[in-house]
Scaffold this motif. Sequence first.
Motif, PDB file in Angstrom:
ATOM      1  N   HIS A  84       0.789  -1.508   0.017  1.00 18.86           N
ATOM      2  CA  HIS A  84      -0.042  -0.074   0.270  1.00 18.86           C
ATOM      3  C   HIS A  84       0.706   1.091  -0.150  1.00 18.86           C
ATOM      4  N   HIS A  87       1.599   1.577  -3.386  1.00 14.77           N
ATOM      5  CA  HIS A  87       0.177   1.974  -4.231  1.00 14.77           C
ATOM      6  C   HIS A  87      -0.225   3.421  -4.017  1.00 14.77           C
ATOM      7  N   TYR A  91       0.123   6.347  -6.863  1.00 15.68           N
ATOM      8  CA  TYR A  91      -1.059   7.195  -7.195  1.00 15.68           C
ATOM      9  C   TYR A  91      -0.912   8.603  -7.270  1.00 15.68           C
ATOM     10  N   GLY A 124      -4.907   5.342 -10.962  1.00 18.53           N
ATOM     11  CA  GLY A 124      -5.112   4.144 -10.022  1.00 18.53           C
ATOM     12  C   GLY A 124      -4.960   3.025 -10.881  1.00 18.53           C
ATOM     13  N   THR A 128      -2.460   0.048  -9.067  1.00 17.04           N
ATOM     14  CA  THR A 128      -2.802  -1.169  -9.152  1.00 17.04           C
ATOM     15  C   THR A 128      -1.432  -2.232  -9.587  1.00 17.04           C
ATOM     16  N   HIS A 131       1.061  -2.207  -6.812  1.00 13.31           N
ATOM     17  CA  HIS A 131       0.443  -2.928  -5.885  1.00 13.31           C
ATOM     18  C   HIS A 131       0.426  -4.589  -5.712  1.00 13.31           C
ATOM     19  N   SER A 182      -8.496  -5.912 -10.350  1.00 15.90           N
ATOM     20  CA  SER A 182      -8.008  -4.748  -9.732  1.00 15.90           C
ATOM     21  C   SER A 182      -7.844  -3.530 -10.418  1.00 15.90           C
ATOM     22  N   GLN A 186      -9.762  -0.454  -8.886  1.00 18.52           N
ATOM     23  CA  GLN A 186      -9.288   0.591  -8.418  1.00 18.52           C
ATOM     24  C   GLN A 186      -9.355   2.065  -9.401  1.00 18.52           C
ATOM     25  N   GLN A 189     -12.626   2.847  -8.207  1.00 18.37           N
ATOM     26  CA  GLN A 189     -12.779   3.436  -6.888  1.00 18.37           C
ATOM     27  C   GLN A 189     -11.957   4.753  -6.701  1.00 18.37           C
ATOM     28  N   PHE A 190     -10.871   4.894  -7.511  1.00 17.60           N
ATOM     29  CA  PHE A 190     -10.091   6.411  -7.196  1.00 17.60           C
ATOM     30  C   PHE A 190     -10.953   7.315  -7.988  1.00 17.60           C
ATOM     31  N   THR A 284     -12.604   0.593   2.297  1.00 13.93           N
ATOM     32  CA  THR A 284     -12.329   1.612   1.513  1.00 13.93           C
ATOM     33  C   THR A 284     -12.371   2.736   2.334  1.00 13.93           C
TER      34      THR A 284
END
Length: 302
Positions: A84, A87, A91, A124, A128, A131, A182, A186, A189-190, A284
């Motif tokens: 992370h 990660h 990002y 993102g 990923t 990560h 992922s 991601q 998500q981002f 999250t």
Amino acid sequence: MMNEDHEYDYESLGANSTMTQNAIAGALAGIGEHCLMFPVDSIKTRIQVGQSLGSMAVSSIDWFRSQHLWRGVYSVVMGAGPAHALHFATYEFCKVRFYRLIQQHGSWTKDENLQQLIATSSAGACATLAHDGMMTPFDVIKQRMQLKDSVYRSVRECARQVYAKEGITAFYISLPTTLSMSIPFQSIQFSTYERCLSLLNPGGIYDPKSHVVAGAVAGIIASSVTTPLDVIKTLLQTRGSSMDPRIRHCSGFWEAGKLIYEHYGYRGFFRGFKPRILTHMPATAISWSVYEYFKWFLSRNN
């Protein structure tokens, strides 16, 4: 072209934070997220491979103890911190640079919201790749130990036995599937998180409530869309512990999908949907809240 104040807000809280501070904040966020939600993640894993959860008639505390739902958590601690850290650092680095490139060369669109969406989604995806390349072997060990009938007593023992019986391939056979899940997870998500945050907190000030809500919404949407891929990933990562010889010798994404369909039909691709949502929604929210707090905390004196 955006004005200076707007650009500063877009670059997120703690814009004065260094890459090292972003990495430290990301490591703490990852460990916090995975450890707090680990028991629910264990339940999701068992449902996805078709294992019974047993009777829940006893008290919640006794039931959690009897199910060994924390087994494998040390693998997460070992992997989530560095993974992370990489990660979030990746990002933050990519987000700012992609946005500047789009501003400089993106004559095809002047829509600032679209520019932001493309920048955050692309960043993102890059995060990923970094990560998952580091985290996948730890995730394999974690899921092997999460199984109800797991015989492994420690992370080291699990890693050694999996390597001895199945070779190094066992730790990476799910990587293509993991990435195929992922990267959209991601990216969604981002971009969802940044969009929600811009609506909830347009001033760009440190506001824990907006991070929690934006993180929860991002987790719900991203995990809902990618559940079928997560089911396939779980089958591949736990194949060596299966009693079914076809599953044990499953060689990749398409074969795993075919086996799931043969056993359970289309509904099989949504096994563990509810615990997955219940894992990622708070996880999250926790991850982003912890990350933004420590990024603000570490950089507030810069």
